[in-house]
Design a protein around this motif. Sequence first.
Motif, PDB file in Angstrom:
ATOM      1  N   ILE A  14      69.052-150.915 -59.830  1.00 30.25           N
ATOM      2  CA  ILE A  14      68.599-151.179 -58.467  1.00 30.25           C
ATOM      3  C   ILE A  14      67.217-150.575 -58.238  1.00 30.25           C
ATOM      4  CG2 ILE A  14      69.093-150.777 -56.017  1.00 30.25           C
ATOM      5  CD1 ILE A  14      72.094-150.743 -56.799  1.00 30.25           C
ATOM      6  N   SER A  15      67.004-149.370 -58.739  1.00 34.30           N
ATOM      7  CA  SER A  15      65.706-148.712 -58.528  1.00 34.30           C
ATOM      8  C   SER A  15      64.574-149.445 -59.232  1.00 34.30           C
ATOM      9  CB  SER A  15      65.769-147.264 -59.018  1.00 34.30           C
ATOM     10  OG  SER A  15      65.800-147.187 -60.428  1.00 34.30           O
ATOM     11  N   ASP A  33      63.003-153.898 -52.019  1.00 40.67           N
ATOM     12  CA  ASP A  33      62.756-152.925 -50.954  1.00 40.67           C
ATOM     13  C   ASP A  33      62.432-151.562 -51.572  1.00 40.67           C
ATOM     14  OD1 ASP A  33      63.012-150.990 -48.901  1.00 40.67           O
ATOM     15  OD2 ASP A  33      64.318-152.320 -47.747  1.00 40.67           O
ATOM     16  N   ALA A  34      61.229-151.067 -51.328  1.00 38.72           N
ATOM     17  CA  ALA A  34      60.786-149.806 -51.925  1.00 38.72           C
ATOM     18  C   ALA A  34      61.673-148.640 -51.501  1.00 38.72           C
ATOM     19  CB  ALA A  34      59.335-149.523 -51.539  1.00 38.72           C
ATOM     20  N   CYS A  40      64.786-148.704 -53.560  1.00 44.24           N
ATOM     21  CA  CYS A  40      64.445-148.241 -54.913  1.00 44.24           C
ATOM     22  C   CYS A  40      64.364-146.718 -54.962  1.00 44.24           C
ATOM     23  CB  CYS A  40      63.116-148.847 -55.364  1.00 44.24           C
ATOM     24  SG  CYS A  40      63.157-150.628 -55.622  1.00 44.24           S
ATOM     25  N   GLN A  41      63.682-146.147 -53.986  1.00 50.00           N
ATOM     26  CA  GLN A  41      63.517-144.699 -53.942  1.00 50.00           C
ATOM     27  C   GLN A  41      64.858-143.993 -53.761  1.00 50.00           C
ATOM     28  OE1 GLN A  41      60.894-143.374 -50.825  1.00 50.00           O
ATOM     29  NE2 GLN A  41      60.724-141.301 -51.640  1.00 50.00           N
ATOM     30  N   HIS A  42      65.698-144.558 -52.899  1.00 47.70           N
ATOM     31  CA  HIS A  42      67.026-144.001 -52.647  1.00 47.70           C
ATOM     32  C   HIS A  42      67.834-143.944 -53.943  1.00 47.70           C
ATOM     33  CE1 HIS A  42      71.003-143.592 -50.661  1.00 47.70           C
ATOM     34  NE2 HIS A  42      71.391-144.507 -51.520  1.00 47.70           N
ATOM     35  N   ASN A  43      67.829-145.037 -54.702  1.00 49.19           N
ATOM     36  CA  ASN A  43      68.605-145.097 -55.936  1.00 49.19           C
ATOM     37  C   ASN A  43      67.985-144.260 -57.049  1.00 49.19           C
ATOM     38  OD1 ASN A  43      71.044-147.183 -55.977  1.00 49.19           O
ATOM     39  ND2 ASN A  43      69.503-147.921 -54.531  1.00 49.19           N
TER      40      ASN A  43
END
Length: 596
Positions: free
Chosen positions: A370-371, A376-377, A380-383
């Motif tokens: 997912i990252s 959606d950036a 991506c950052q969350h994952n």
Amino acid sequence: MNSYKAPLKDLSFIFNHLLDQEQLAQLPGLEDLGVDLYESILDEAGKFATNVLDPINASGDREGLKIADGVVTTPKGFKEAYAQYTQAGWNNISLELEFGGQGLPYILSTAVNEIMMSANKSFVMCSGLTIGAIEAISHAGSDELKQKYLPKLVSGEWGGTMNLTEPGAGSDVGALKTKAIDQGDGTYRIHGQKIFITFGEHDFTDNIIHLVLARLPDAPEGVRGISLFLVPKFMVNDDGSLGERNDLRCVSIEHKLGIHASPTCVMAYGDNEGAQGYLVGEKNKGLMAMFVMMNMARLTVGMEGVALTERSYQAALDYARERLQGVDAETGQSVAIIEHADVRRQLLQMKSNVEAMRALSLFIAQAQDISFRHADAEVCQHNQGLVDLLIPVFKAWATETALKTTTTGIQVHGGLGFIEETGVAQYLRDAVISVIYEGTTAIQAADLVGRKVVKDQGKNLGVLIGLMKQTLAQAEANADLADIAFELKYAIELLEQHSRAIAGQFMQSTKQALSVSVPYLMLTGLVTGAWQLAQSAVKASELLAAGDSNVNFLKGKIETARFYHKAVLPEIRGLAYTVSNTGSVITGFDNVYFGE
């Protein structure tokens, strides 16, 4: 000696019911893929592992490697198996399409990697190092280096290595002495010695592309003065053909406790005019480029723990079902040792641990997919945050657990387990190095506490705990899982409490916090494993309620989770006490007390 069988049923359960297939199917490049395709590929991987790699695992361990005049010969059948392996594309499943990879998701390559490593860990290490080299070049290399070297690395025609360690620079990479001299024409001459280089020399491929950390003459001291260089065994002409031999050689191979079929090499660079190399990325920023390679390598090393636990468990289970020993107290008839209470306990420890580790590995791989792919950036950052948090936990917890479980596998076999001919001792010997590879458990724990808990103020840990609490709510809503929910709730609270505690210790005394960082990491690993098994129990219960016909497997999932929560997870109580109470004892212990 039993033959390996891929755990396809468990993998299918994870892919169908624990991973978020709906989200994965929406990622760019994965729209036309699905579980049916994944299961088909895993089935073929299982056949390859069972029919090609497993038969040469024990024989390769016994035969070992040969070296003569710097030429390393791998055991019988290994070179031929490698040709089949790369021809079938098992080496490049998740690599980019641009350079010949298949572009499939990490979840698939991670599962395939477990299967292949269970069958033959020594063999798979070659392609694992090559993938790491590919990732580093892809991330930091110039377009010219990518075009010249990546296609044949991705195809498996060439192998790749990573060269960090030196006789005087192990974990302290900043102390390395290997030199790189700028030739003024875009090339550098490398002089130095590297040790512990996995597959630094072998007979699988025509060329080997070494990634070497070295220091320029005017570089700053320490890690800020390290650069990364691509150094081929044979020079590569503009048309892609091989040229003259570079000034590098394998001096010797190590005689090791395990992984006897994997060459661990001492490499000499520049005995004469200097080995010709090319800068990868910017000067003095080589460690940053290499860490791209090392981060995912740590996931791979953690998978070694899963793979060897699975292999040891299969052997122990088969033996326990076949070995007649003792009699039933009521019938007086001979019984298989699986009927003995403590053997059942040991098998359940192995089973529950490997299923927890496997589920976590694929959760991390999903977050990685997912990252890398999500549009959606923020997503991506969350994952990526979850990946960064969990990789040190998984790497250390899985490999440390493998030491325990492969020892248990020997114990189930009794005296026969201590005899090499039964094969189970190999799994323990092969597992030992995984605890050390890519940073010891203490290094992973320091990373977890210093960077992932303290530096980001526990942000990603909070996200993880939030996911755990979602599963807890589902378990609490199911009366049949009340005992699992009770234990999980306590475990989450303990993790939260001691995460705050160790962060506080770190701010007061870094040394004191690091002295208990390994127990804290193991606590985190055990709780994370409990979360994954609780999630499995919730899904299995839902499927049973819906009338799924796979009754024994699903009930087994619930009971495995129940055993883990009642018999494995309670270890966190002792670990938590250690985290809270022993830091000052360790740091306050004077060196003179160790004796002369």
